[in-house]
Scaffold this motif. Structure first.
Motif, mmCIF file in Angstrom:
data_model
loop_
_atom_site.group_PDB
_atom_site.id
_atom_site.type_symbol
_atom_site.label_atom_id
_atom_site.label_comp_id
_atom_site.label_asym_id
_atom_site.label_seq_id
_atom_site.Cartn_x
_atom_site.Cartn_y
_atom_site.Cartn_z
ATOM 1 N N TYR A 78 0.828 -1.204 0.000
ATOM 2 C CA TYR A 78 0.000 0.000 0.000
ATOM 3 C C TYR A 78 0.869 1.264 0.000
ATOM 4 O O TYR A 78 0.551 2.243 -0.664
ATOM 5 C CB TYR A 78 -0.945 0.011 1.209
ATOM 6 C CG TYR A 78 -2.077 -1.009 1.110
ATOM 7 C CD1 TYR A 78 -2.802 -1.157 -0.059
ATOM 8 C CD2 TYR A 78 -2.413 -1.813 2.191
ATOM 9 C CE1 TYR A 78 -3.831 -2.089 -0.149
ATOM 10 C CE2 TYR A 78 -3.439 -2.750 2.108
ATOM 11 C CZ TYR A 78 -4.146 -2.872 0.927
ATOM 12 O OH TYR A 78 -5.160 -3.789 0.830
ATOM 13 N N GLY A 79 1.956 1.203 0.775
ATOM 14 C CA GLY A 79 2.842 2.367 0.888
ATOM 15 C C GLY A 79 3.413 2.744 -0.476
ATOM 16 O O GLY A 79 3.377 3.917 -0.881
ATOM 17 N N ILE A 80 3.937 1.734 -1.185
ATOM 18 C CA ILE A 80 4.530 2.003 -2.504
ATOM 19 C C ILE A 80 3.456 2.535 -3.455
ATOM 20 O O ILE A 80 3.668 3.496 -4.198
ATOM 21 C CB ILE A 80 5.186 0.712 -3.071
ATOM 22 C CG1 ILE A 80 6.426 0.358 -2.246
ATOM 23 C CG2 ILE A 80 5.564 0.889 -4.544
ATOM 24 C CD1 ILE A 80 7.008 -1.014 -2.554
ATOM 25 N N THR A 81 2.270 1.916 -3.386
ATOM 26 C CA THR A 81 1.178 2.337 -4.284
ATOM 27 C C THR A 81 0.775 3.792 -4.003
ATOM 28 O O THR A 81 0.605 4.590 -4.931
ATOM 29 C CB THR A 81 -0.040 1.396 -4.105
ATOM 30 O OG1 THR A 81 0.420 0.053 -4.265
ATOM 31 C CG2 THR A 81 -1.120 1.676 -5.124
ATOM 32 N N ILE A 82 0.657 4.129 -2.726
ATOM 33 C CA ILE A 82 0.267 5.506 -2.374
ATOM 34 C C ILE A 82 1.351 6.487 -2.834
ATOM 35 O O ILE A 82 1.058 7.555 -3.387
ATOM 36 C CB ILE A 82 -0.007 5.617 -0.853
ATOM 37 C CG1 ILE A 82 -1.293 4.845 -0.513
ATOM 38 C CG2 ILE A 82 -0.126 7.071 -0.405
ATOM 39 C CD1 ILE A 82 -1.559 4.652 0.972
ATOM 40 N N LEU A 83 2.608 6.099 -2.656
ATOM 41 C CA LEU A 83 3.710 6.970 -3.082
ATOM 42 C C LEU A 83 3.670 7.211 -4.593
ATOM 43 O O LEU A 83 3.784 8.350 -5.057
ATOM 44 C CB LEU A 83 5.054 6.328 -2.724
ATOM 45 C CG LEU A 83 5.600 6.602 -1.325
ATOM 46 C CD1 LEU A 83 6.907 5.864 -1.122
ATOM 47 C CD2 LEU A 83 5.801 8.098 -1.113
ATOM 48 N N VAL A 84 3.494 6.102 -5.343
ATOM 49 C CA VAL A 84 3.447 6.234 -6.812
ATOM 50 C C VAL A 84 2.251 7.104 -7.207
ATOM 51 O O VAL A 84 2.365 7.986 -8.069
ATOM 52 C CB VAL A 84 3.377 4.834 -7.484
ATOM 53 C CG1 VAL A 84 3.101 4.954 -8.978
ATOM 54 C CG2 VAL A 84 4.673 4.069 -7.260
ATOM 55 N N ALA A 85 1.102 6.862 -6.546
ATOM 56 C CA ALA A 85 -0.106 7.633 -6.865
ATOM 57 C C ALA A 85 0.130 9.124 -6.608
ATOM 58 O O ALA A 85 -0.182 9.968 -7.461
ATOM 59 C CB ALA A 85 -1.275 7.117 -6.032
ATOM 60 N N CYS A 86 0.696 9.444 -5.455
ATOM 61 C CA CYS A 86 0.938 10.852 -5.103
ATOM 62 C C CYS A 86 1.931 11.474 -6.087
ATOM 63 O O CYS A 86 1.768 12.598 -6.546
ATOM 64 C CB CYS A 86 1.450 10.974 -3.673
ATOM 65 S SG CYS A 86 0.191 10.528 -2.479
ATOM 66 N N PHE A 87 2.969 10.703 -6.388
ATOM 67 C CA PHE A 87 3.993 11.188 -7.309
ATOM 68 C C PHE A 87 3.398 11.442 -8.693
ATOM 69 O O PHE A 87 3.836 12.325 -9.415
ATOM 70 C CB PHE A 87 5.114 10.135 -7.380
ATOM 71 C CG PHE A 87 6.350 10.634 -8.058
ATOM 72 C CD1 PHE A 87 7.194 11.541 -7.409
ATOM 73 C CD2 PHE A 87 6.690 10.211 -9.334
ATOM 74 C CE1 PHE A 87 8.335 11.994 -8.035
ATOM 75 C CE2 PHE A 87 7.827 10.667 -9.966
ATOM 76 C CZ PHE A 87 8.661 11.563 -9.314
ATOM 77 N N ASN A 88 2.370 10.681 -9.020
ATOM 78 C CA ASN A 88 1.731 10.781 -10.333
ATOM 79 C C ASN A 88 0.578 11.797 -10.325
ATOM 80 O O ASN A 88 -0.164 11.888 -11.290
ATOM 81 C CB ASN A 88 1.214 9.398 -10.736
ATOM 82 C CG ASN A 88 1.431 9.114 -12.208
ATOM 83 O OD1 ASN A 88 2.376 9.622 -12.794
ATOM 84 N ND2 ASN A 88 0.561 8.319 -12.793
ATOM 85 N N GLY A 89 0.436 12.510 -9.213
ATOM 86 C CA GLY A 89 -0.559 13.589 -9.149
ATOM 87 C C GLY A 89 -1.972 13.132 -8.841
ATOM 88 O O GLY A 89 -2.936 13.830 -9.162
ATOM 89 N N ALA A 90 -2.125 11.947 -8.218
ATOM 90 C CA ALA A 90 -3.474 11.474 -7.886
ATOM 91 C C ALA A 90 -4.088 12.320 -6.778
ATOM 92 O O ALA A 90 -3.365 12.876 -5.943
ATOM 93 C CB ALA A 90 -3.399 10.012 -7.439
ATOM 94 N N GLU A 91 -5.406 12.396 -6.794
ATOM 95 C CA GLU A 91 -6.116 13.098 -5.717
ATOM 96 C C GLU A 91 -5.943 12.315 -4.429
ATOM 97 O O GLU A 91 -6.118 11.094 -4.424
ATOM 98 C CB GLU A 91 -7.621 13.146 -6.037
ATOM 99 C CG GLU A 91 -8.050 14.386 -6.775
ATOM 100 C CD GLU A 91 -9.561 14.375 -6.999
ATOM 101 O OE1 GLU A 91 -10.304 13.980 -6.069
ATOM 102 O OE2 GLU A 91 -9.967 14.737 -8.107
ATOM 103 N N LYS A 92 -5.651 13.027 -3.355
ATOM 104 C CA LYS A 92 -5.380 12.305 -2.102
ATOM 105 C C LYS A 92 -6.674 12.017 -1.351
ATOM 106 O O LYS A 92 -6.873 12.447 -0.219
ATOM 107 C CB LYS A 92 -4.398 13.102 -1.254
ATOM 108 C CG LYS A 92 -3.011 13.168 -1.890
ATOM 109 C CD LYS A 92 -2.080 14.093 -1.162
ATOM 110 C CE LYS A 92 -0.817 14.334 -1.949
ATOM 111 N NZ LYS A 92 -0.998 15.074 -3.226
ATOM 112 N N THR A 93 -7.555 11.293 -1.999
ATOM 113 C CA THR A 93 -8.807 10.900 -1.344
ATOM 114 C C THR A 93 -8.985 9.391 -1.485
ATOM 115 O O THR A 93 -8.458 8.783 -2.416
ATOM 116 C CB THR A 93 -10.032 11.587 -1.988
ATOM 117 O OG1 THR A 93 -10.044 11.235 -3.363
ATOM 118 C CG2 THR A 93 -10.009 13.082 -1.826
#
Lengths: 278, 215
Positions: free
Chosen positions: A136-151
């Motif tokens: 989950y940590g890696i996925t959240i990091l990649v998502a944030c790095f890729n500009g995903a909405e933090k919801t």
């Protein structure tokens, strides 16, 4: 003494599996990069913004729902299976190899077969939870790095197109629970179940049994194939199958407790060493 | 200190591994087990250590039945088959981890045991760099460091040089004088004669002969 045993298992089990944990992380990074590329393309095409939960759904949402009598549609869900196989591999061998080696000295000093087994169960569960935290940590990091909405809510268009989810019905909170809690609960239960088989029979039998359940669950949405409870894509609220959260919350802890008790009874009464020798 | 084996039978997959073994061992004795490969020496040692459950019969240690009253002998050190330790740690660190489980000895006792078997406690080499003889010595140190009442050693002098063998003899004699029970299996008949007070010969899971040795 129990605390020292657990600390020993946590340290030794992690050290023994460092290379495998590295491979697990690499696999998760690769899956995430593939997901990020597909999600970004989709965002551009459809003018949507993906959320962190969409990324998690790509990695942990589960394989495609196969309607009854349409097995020809089945494609082996490699991306979803790979982390499962790695988890089974990481937890599959430690207990037995430890017992064959240094663990024998640990066992006789623990004064109790039960304490030894419980310590291995705790190691097993903490390791699986740790691996999911990494996932989950890696996925959240990649998502944030890729500009995903933090919801933590799903975007129906994205998950229905890219994440094998047939429908996004029901409460946002239920989706969250299924995606964030159930894969861990299922995996923790399955891993202790696998370790029990590994110690009673052999690590390879434990691995085959656990992975057969995982593999069959990717095809059949039967309640008895409890791994289905870890796949959002196989739930009633996404595909109309009999899989519901309430059952999963009951079956997985029962399987976990059942495996721990079966192991306790078995190891208290039967030989726990390889049966060869002079 | 008293160890009693009462009619021990062990059957694994229809094979009789141990056949009606009865023995009484008093403290202050070194018991030797000899016999060909596969005669049941290691299985008997594992049974005494509580690692194998006999199919029938009892192991009684100081009046307590193994598997019923106690799961393992309360005070025991073992070296069964090849010693195996954590590769990434020094010998001292390996023993410190094991000693911490019971917490009855500290670093000083561990260091002194290492010196007794002929290993340097300050040696910073990791276990993976140890020679076969050093590994064996560490295995013996591990078995005796907590001054256990029962010491079980399977082929203790394997790969150990002559000066090491003398050190092992000295350690076993010290333990014997303290009233401990020592059980050893050894292929080297000469060495066995030097070490053991009583030698039991095994064949196909049975004790077929006993020799009292006047050392």
């Amino acid at each position: 003494m129990g605390k020292k045993l657990i600390i020993y298992d946590l340290k030794n089990g992690t050290r023994n599996n460092l290379a495998q944990i590295g491979i697990f992380m690499l696999i998760i990074i690769i899956i995430n990069l593939l997901g990020a590329r597909q999600i970004t393309d989709f965002e551009h095409r459809c003018h949507l913004n993906a959320t962190v939960l969409d990324y998690i759904c790509f990695v942990a949402g589960g394989p495609k729902h196969i309607p009854d009598n349409m097995l020809s549609l089945y494609v082996i869900p490699v991306l979803w299976l790979l982390p499962q196989v790695m988890i089974a591999y990481i937890i599959g061998y430690y207990a037995m190899t430890d017992l064959d080696r240094y663990g024998l000295q640990v066992l006789i000093r623990s004064d109790s077969r039960i304490r030894w087994w419980i310590s291995k169960c705790i190691w097993n569960s903490i390791t699986v939870i740790g691996l999911y935290i990494l996932l989950y940590g890696i996925t959240i990091l990649v998502a944030c790095f890729n500009g995903a909405e933090k919801t933590f809510r799903l975007t129906p268009e994205i998950v229905m197109s890219l994440c094998n989810i047939s429908n996004v019905n029901g409460s946002v909170i239920v989706h969250r629970w299924i995606l964030l809690l159930m894969p861990i609960l299922v995996s923790v239960s399955l891993s202790v179940f696998q370790m029990l088989f590994a110690l009673i029979f052999s690590p390879i039998i434990g691995f085959i049994v656990s992975q057969s359940i995982v593999f069959l669950a990717t095809i059949f949405e039967y309640k008895i194939l409890f791994v289905n409870y870890g796949m959002l894509s196989h739930y009633r609220l996404t595909c109309g199958s009999p899989i519901i959260l309430r059952d999963g919350l009951l079956i997985c802890p029962l399987l976990y407790i059942g495996s721990v008790i079966a192991g306790t009874l078995f190891f208290n009464h039967y030989d726990i060493l390889p049966k060869q020798g002079d | 200190m008293n160890l009693e084996l009462q009619n021990i039978h062990k059957k694994i997959r229809k094979n009789n591994i141990l056949n009606d073994i009865s023995l009484t061992i008093e403290g202050g004795k070194v018991i030797g087990l000899k016999g060909k490969n596969g005669c049941g020496k290691t299985m008997l040692m594992r049974t005494i250590a509580g690692l194998l459950r006999p199919t029938s019969g009892k192991v009684i240690i100081n009046g307590e039945e193994l598997g019923k009253d106690i799961k393992f002998p309360r005070s025991m050190g073992i070296l069964i088959e090849n010693p195996s330790f954590l590769n990434g740690y020094t010998g001292l660190d390996n023993l410190k981890i094991l000693a911490s489980i019971k917490g009855i000895i500290g670093e000083d006792e561990i260091k002194s045991t290492l010196e007794k078997v002929g290993l340097d406690p300050e040696d910073r080499r990791k276990y993976r760099k140890y020679s076969l003889g050093m590994k064996q010595k560490l295995g013996i140190a591990c078995a005796v460091m907590e001054n256990p009442d029962i010491v079980i050693l399977d082929e203790p002098i394997n790969a150990i040089d002559q000066s090491g063998v003398e050190k092992v003899r000295r350690i076993l004699n010290d333990l014997k004088e303290e009233g401990k029970i020592i059980i050893i299996a050894c292929h080297d008949t000469e060495e066995m004669e030097l070490l053991a007070d009583e030698i039991y010969e095994m064949e196909e899971g049975c004790i077929i002969g006993k020799k009292i040795n006047h050392i």
